[in-house]
Write a protein that holds these residues in place. Structure first.
Motif, PDB file in Angstrom:
ATOM      1  N   ASP A 106      40.165 -54.949  56.511  1.00 30.69           N
ATOM      2  CA  ASP A 106      39.900 -56.359  56.823  1.00 30.69           C
ATOM      3  C   ASP A 106      40.790 -57.206  55.918  1.00 30.69           C
ATOM      4  N   HIS A 169      32.853 -59.301  50.805  1.00 31.50           N
ATOM      5  CA  HIS A 169      31.854 -58.285  51.115  1.00 31.50           C
ATOM      6  C   HIS A 169      32.358 -56.888  50.800  1.00 31.50           C
ATOM      7  N   ALA A 200      36.140 -56.354  50.181  1.00 24.90           N
ATOM      8  CA  ALA A 200      37.024 -57.321  50.834  1.00 24.90           C
ATOM      9  C   ALA A 200      36.818 -58.664  50.140  1.00 24.90           C
ATOM     10  N   GLU A 202      37.795 -62.584  49.812  1.00 20.70           N
ATOM     11  CA  GLU A 202      38.351 -63.550  50.765  1.00 20.70           C
ATOM     12  C   GLU A 202      38.047 -64.998  50.436  1.00 20.70           C
ATOM     13  N   GLU A 233      42.735 -62.906  52.469  1.00 19.73           N
ATOM     14  CA  GLU A 233      41.789 -61.800  52.254  1.00 19.73           C
ATOM     15  C   GLU A 233      42.549 -60.492  52.091  1.00 19.73           C
TER      16      GLU A 233
HETATM   17 CO    CO Z   1      36.123 -60.098  55.579  1.00 23.61          CO
END
Ligand code: CO
Ligand code: MF3
Length: 251
Positions: A106, A169, A200, A202, A233
């Motif tokens: 991600d 997250h 991740a 961001e 991110e």
């Molecule tokens: Co994300």
């Protein structure tokens, strides 16, 4: 549920998923031009996924209808690709996730289309640097909120505001795993980071205030005051030294 520690083999798989995400975002940053529709960007992303035999993380997630999120100017995150035409001078955030062999990657970038204002350039630079500050704080033995504090401090020292209603997250077999990672707050709180955690980070940064609003499409998040917003991110893995970036897009 707790934070899932990944083995070296699992991190190797996440590196591969991350590579799909990174190379797709890199390609999108090269192909984006005034006059394109946001749906054309989604088409490019889907074509890249096919090339790698990967699947889109976002499509169908809570009913999200596309593979890519495209958020323009005052849109912060979760803009839905469609017939909107991209114009010179706009600030375009691209958020993308892929699943390969059961593991997720991600990442997000923000790019200016053609000539953008100095203020917008500054917003992009500060947001990107705030992600770097967060990654530098993401070390084994540190507290989770050391990341949050590093991001917030960097952003506010430059006179911008950090979005508080959306967070980073944990990530792994699921796109969203524990823990939730706010981009603000005091350091020294939350769980201790350990080798094998995959996160991740961001930051979403606004020129004006931090408050947000969701548009009538129930997805697109915009700044409450209409000010410009940027988003970067990366998916990272905690190691014994500096965190390893698993989605290393090149701009
Ligand atoms: Co994300
Ligand atoms: N990068 C975003 C996130 O971490 C992407 C979610 S968009 C959605 O939450 F469409 F999948 F919801």
């Amino acid at each position: 549920m707790g934070i899932i520690i990944k083995s070296a083999t699992e991190i190797a798989a996440m590196r591969q998923a991350g590579e799909v995400v990174a190379s797709t975002l890199t390609k999108l940053s090269q192909e984006i031009k005034a006059g394109m529709t946001t749906l054309q960007l989604d088409d490019i992303a889907v074509r890249e996924l096919k090339k790698y035999g990967a699947r889109a993380s976002f499509k169908g997630y809570n009913g999200y209808p596309a593979s890519l999120c495209v958020s323009i100017d005052d849109e912060i995150v979760h803009g839905i690709p469609g017939e909107r035409v991209i114009r010179e001078g706009e600030l375009v955030s691209l958020d993308f996730g892929a699943v390969l062999n059961g593991f997720q990657g991600d990442a997000a970038i923000t790019v200016g289309v053609g000539k953008i204002s100095p203020k917008a350039q500054k917003l992009i630079a500060v947001t990107r640097e705030s992600l770097d500050a967060g990654i530098s704080a993401a070390r084994a033995g540190a507290h989770l909120s050391d990341i949050s504090a590093a991001v917030q401090h960097y952003v506010e020292s430059k006179g911008f505001s950090i979005v508080r209603e959306y967070c980073g997250h944990g990530i792994g077999r699921q796109m969203h795993e524990d823990p939730s990672i706010p981009n603000f707050g005091p350091r020294g709180q939350g769980p201790i980071l350990r080798k094998g955690m995959t996160l991740a980070l961001e930051p979403m940064v606004n020129i004006g205030g931090w408050k947000t609003r969701v548009k009538r499409d129930h997805w697109t998040v915009v700044t409450a005051d209409g000010s410009l917003s940027a988003h970067f991110e990366k998916t990272i893995a905690i190691t014994e030294g500096e965190a390893e970036v698993l989605t290393d897009w090149k701009l």
